[in-house]
Write an enzyme that holds these catalytic residues in place. Structure first.
Site, PDB file in Angstrom:
ATOM      1  CB  VAL A   6      27.231  50.855  61.714  1.00  0.00           C
ATOM      2  CG1 VAL A   6      28.373  49.861  61.714  1.00  0.00           C
ATOM      3  CG2 VAL A   6      27.762  52.278  61.719  1.00  0.00           C
ATOM      4  CB  CYS A   7      24.787  47.021  58.263  1.00  0.00           C
ATOM      5  SG  CYS A   7      25.363  47.599  56.660  1.00  0.00           S
ATOM      6  CB  ALA A   8      27.361  42.585  58.552  1.00  0.00           C
ATOM      7  CB  ILE A  38      31.177  46.719  61.269  1.00  0.00           C
ATOM      8  CG1 ILE A  38      31.521  46.900  62.744  1.00  0.00           C
ATOM      9  CG2 ILE A  38      31.987  45.591  60.662  1.00  0.00           C
ATOM     10  CD1 ILE A  38      30.442  47.497  63.556  1.00  0.00           C
TER      11      ILE A  38
END
Length: 100
Positions: A6-8, A38
């Site tokens: 999970v990242c931006a 996210i």
């Protein structure tokens, strides 16, 4: 094992994802990885054994834990994330799975 990153935004995480896939193949680890932003963590977490978050979204860890319902969630240390230190990242995965 199935891991969700999970990242931006996804650019650096997609690079890390490729490194992790290669490392797992080289080590003979049964492994699949996917990545999401996210805002899509809850939907994308179906079937995941654990979730790893990029350090840039670590402030959202409690929210992700709440929406994924019992799947172990960890944050990749910035130094490991930045250089794609797969041995350390896989140790982190193992510790998350052991504590589940």
């Amino acid at each position: 094992m199935k891991v969700l990153l999970v990242c931006a935004g996804g650019m650096s995480t997609s690079i890390l994802m490729k490194k992790m896939e290669k490392y797992a193949a080289d080590q003979g680890i049964d492994f699949s990885v996917s990545a999401t932003g996210i805002n899509n963590a809850a939907e994308a977490s179906t079937g995941a054994d654990c979730i790893l978050m990029g350090p840039q979204v670590s402030y959202q860890k409690a929210n992700v834990e709440r929406v994924v319902g019992g799947i172990p969630v960890g944050v990749i240390p910035p130094a490991d994330y930045g250089i794609g230190n797969c041995p350390n990242i896989f140790k982190h995965i193992d510790s998350l799975l052991a504590s589940a």
